[in-house]
Design an enzyme around this catalytic site. Structure first.
Site, PDB file in Angstrom:
ATOM      1  N   ASP A  18     -10.551  -0.431  54.642  1.00 21.21           N
ATOM      2  CA  ASP A  18     -10.627  -1.871  53.981  1.00 21.21           C
ATOM      3  C   ASP A  18      -8.741  -2.664  53.442  1.00 21.21           C
ATOM      4  O   ASP A  18      -8.351  -3.142  54.100  1.00 21.21           O
ATOM      5  CB  ASP A  18     -11.775  -2.212  53.671  1.00 21.21           C
ATOM      6  CG  ASP A  18     -12.496  -1.749  55.001  1.00 21.21           C
ATOM      7  OD1 ASP A  18     -12.556  -1.574  56.111  1.00 21.21           O
ATOM      8  OD2 ASP A  18     -13.640  -2.404  54.859  1.00 21.21           O
ATOM      9  N   ASP A  72     -20.234  -1.189  54.846  1.00 23.93           N
ATOM     10  CA  ASP A  72     -19.363  -2.136  55.941  1.00 23.93           C
ATOM     11  C   ASP A  72     -20.082  -1.715  57.353  1.00 23.93           C
ATOM     12  O   ASP A  72     -20.205  -1.060  57.880  1.00 23.93           O
ATOM     13  CB  ASP A  72     -18.004  -0.320  55.791  1.00 23.93           C
ATOM     14  CG  ASP A  72     -16.989  -0.765  57.016  1.00 23.93           C
ATOM     15  OD1 ASP A  72     -16.146  -1.858  57.114  1.00 23.93           O
ATOM     16  OD2 ASP A  72     -17.188   0.178  57.847  1.00 23.93           O
ATOM     17  N   THR A 109     -15.555  -6.909  59.602  1.00 32.31           N
ATOM     18  CA  THR A 109     -16.335  -6.314  60.067  1.00 32.31           C
ATOM     19  C   THR A 109     -18.105  -6.576  60.128  1.00 32.31           C
ATOM     20  O   THR A 109     -18.908  -7.156  60.861  1.00 32.31           O
ATOM     21  CB  THR A 109     -16.438  -4.551  60.241  1.00 32.31           C
ATOM     22  OG1 THR A 109     -16.766  -4.273  59.078  1.00 32.31           O
ATOM     23  CG2 THR A 109     -15.275  -4.552  61.226  1.00 32.31           C
ATOM     24  N   THR A 110     -18.452  -7.585  58.808  1.00 35.18           N
ATOM     25  CA  THR A 110     -20.171  -7.997  58.743  1.00 35.18           C
ATOM     26  C   THR A 110     -19.836  -9.455  59.457  1.00 35.18           C
ATOM     27  O   THR A 110     -20.525  -9.849  59.839  1.00 35.18           O
ATOM     28  CB  THR A 110     -20.130  -7.525  57.898  1.00 35.18           C
ATOM     29  OG1 THR A 110     -19.862  -6.040  57.461  1.00 35.18           O
ATOM     30  CG2 THR A 110     -21.748  -7.743  57.412  1.00 35.18           C
TER      31      THR A 110
END
Length: 536
Positions: free
Chosen positions: A403, A68, A101-102
């Site tokens: 998530d 994450d 988020t990546t």
């Protein structure tokens, strides 16, 4: 004043005779871009279903295994201020969309690379910054046009979006179990017809060691991780429960200041003990009089929230006690079972209590939990009892469910989905490059570079899956030019295919938010031309 011959290259004297270093802003920008790109490159390998995980060890020696982006960056010790902006960027994406988020950091790294090329061509940072803003606006337009509208009653699409989010996680093999869990949790706490947002505090995830992730269940009611205070000897099950939640202490009062009381003889000592006993008994009698038979006690930092004497009386009166309720849990408990927090014994009246069919303590794995079921006024909250064979898997499963919940929340906020697997980014690369031909001057250059930067997502997905990234992206471009908007990188089969047919879809908000936030961060970094240190 220095004679002109002595001036260094790249410097000239201003009108007031001061030196102006033309090279310094360029060096600062280069340094900022290099530092930020280093952070993006560090987590690039974690992108996508075949992305690698990172093992992070903190100062205490605790280990975290995750892919994450926000978690990795949160734990990394980033010293360079420009690189720290990317850490903040992933945090912002986590708050806004919860997923991607990546991707957002990888996109920002690629855009910085594009900006660096433009700067080297002699284009001014402000022109690049303004052009990138226009690119982001145009991109959101294109993505919205590509997206498919979705209704919250369409459970199938919601499940596909949650599964896509879970596919890139350590717990991906359990996505067929966790995805329905996330969808049901969100649908239980909102009214689908009118909701425009979801408060994720209404979904409580309770991680419990033991068992496997397959044992994870959605609990209708309340689950408390605290044990009953009575221990093995006292009550552990109450039917037709009347539940009270108190925020005051069931123990003798203390003086406001630190002081000592010296008792000179035994009669006085007996009197002190007798009064203490009477005081505690009166408190407990009042609780019993209100009809309460299950008592939840908030943790106190001032003195003992529950004395042994009070516990003895409560056990005698057949009142089940759960102590050490955390302050943060109070709101959730009240919302779930419909009780009201009681701050003083004078307010302990029957109307403040909640009613439930059953309260019982049961063993679970290595510990025990207290379950409250059949509450008469059930609030719109839900508890997820998460199981896992070890702490690392349990923590990662908790992050993964969060998530997935965020993905469903995105669909509540903006009810549209888009294909995944690098399809939207490839489409953007082609459409923006096409749009660049209609422009002139510097702006056209900037649009072309921005378009090229978009290809980093399909390129990285292919690279992480062990495919040949260049041939995969070339083939992908050809399919998109022919009009196959939903074609993306199929990492499972190793090739490219229609992502909608493969059920790889994601909320529109995740992609648009990632683009806007990445562009905003890159613009901020470009505008910096000096770093001033104020530390003495």
């Amino acid at each position: 004043m220095v004679p002109p011959a002595k001036l260094k290259k790249g410097m000239h004297t201003g009108r007031a005779g001061r030196f102006e270093d033309k090279e310094k802003p360029t060096q600062i920008r280069e340094s900022n871009i290099t530092a930020a790109k280093a952070v993006a490159d560090a987590i690039r390998t974690s992108l996508g279903p075949k992305g690698m995980d990172k093992m992070i060890q903190d100062e205490k020696g605790d280990v975290t295994i995750t892919n994450d982006g926000a978690t990795i960056l949160k734990q990394m010790k980033v010293l360079h201020p420009a690189a720290r902006m990317l850490v903040e960027l992933s945090k912002a994406q986590d708050i806004e969309a919860g997923d991607g988020t990546t991707s957002v950091v990888v996109l920002a790294g690629s855009l910085l690379d594009a900006a660096s090329k433009l700067l080297n061509r002699g284009i001014h940072a402000t022109i690049i910054s303004d052009a990138f803003q226009k690119c982001a606006e145009k991109s959101v337009e294109i993505l919205t046009e590509m997206s498919e509208k979705v209704e919250l009653s369409d459970r199938e699409t919601l499940l596909k979006s949650a599964s896509t989010s879970l596919n890139s996680k350590v717990v991906s093999q359990y996505s067929n179990l966790l995805a329905p869990l996330a969808v049901d949790s969100i649908l239980k706490v909102i009214d689908p017809s009118v909701a425009t947002n979801v408060d994720l505090r209404d979904v409580k995830i309770i991680p419990k060691l033991g068992g496997t992730i397959e044992d994870t269940v959605l609990v209708d009611g309340l689950v408390l991780t605290q044990r009953t205070a009575s221990g093995s000897s006292g009550l552990q099950r109450v039917e037709k429960a009347k539940i009270g939640l108190i925020q005051f202490c069931l123990s003798p009062p203390k003086t406001d200041m630190e002081n000592q009381v010296i008792v000179s003889d035994y009669t006085q000592m007996d009197r002190v003990l007798r009064e203490e006993r009477q005081y505690t008994l009166n408190l407990v009698k009042q609780i019993k009089k209100a009809g309460c038979n299950v008592l939840l006690i908030q943790k106190s930092i001032l003195r003992d929230a529950l004395s042994d004497l009070a516990l003895h009386f409560l056990n005698k009166m057949k009142i089940l006690v759960v102590r050490d309720i955390e302050r943060e849990e109070i709101e959730f408990i009240c919302k779930t079972i419909g009780c009201k927090p009681i701050a003083s014994i004078d307010h302990f009246t029957p109307d403040m209590l909640a009613a439930a069919e059953l309260v019982e303590e049961s063993s679970l794995g290595s510990g025990r939990v207290v379950k409250v079921s059949g509450a008469s006024s059930v609030g719109k909250t839900v508890s997820v009892l998460l199981r896992g064979s070890n702490k690392l898997v349990l923590n990662e499963a908790e992050r993964s469910i969060h998530d997935a919940l965020c993905v469903i929340r995105c669909l509540v906020k903006k009810r549209a989905t888009i294909a995944g697997g690098g399809a939207p980014e490839t489409e953007l690369a082609i459409r923006l490059a096409r749009h660049a031909h209609t422009l002139s001057g510097m702006e056209a250059y900037c649009f072309t570079q921005y378009a090229d930067a978009m290809e980093v997502v399909p390129y990285t997905l292919a690279e992480n899956a062990g495919l040949n990234p260049i041939s995969t992206v070339t083939e992908l471009r050809n399919r998109h030019v022919k009009g196959d908007h939903n074609t993306g990188v199929n990492v499972r089969r190793g090739g490219i295919s229609d992502m909608v047919e493969e059920s790889v879809v994601q909320p529109l908000l995740v992609t648009t938010s990632a683009l806007e936030l990445a562009t905003e961060t890159v613009r901020s970094i470009l505008k910096i031309d000096d770093i001033v240190n104020t530390r003495g």
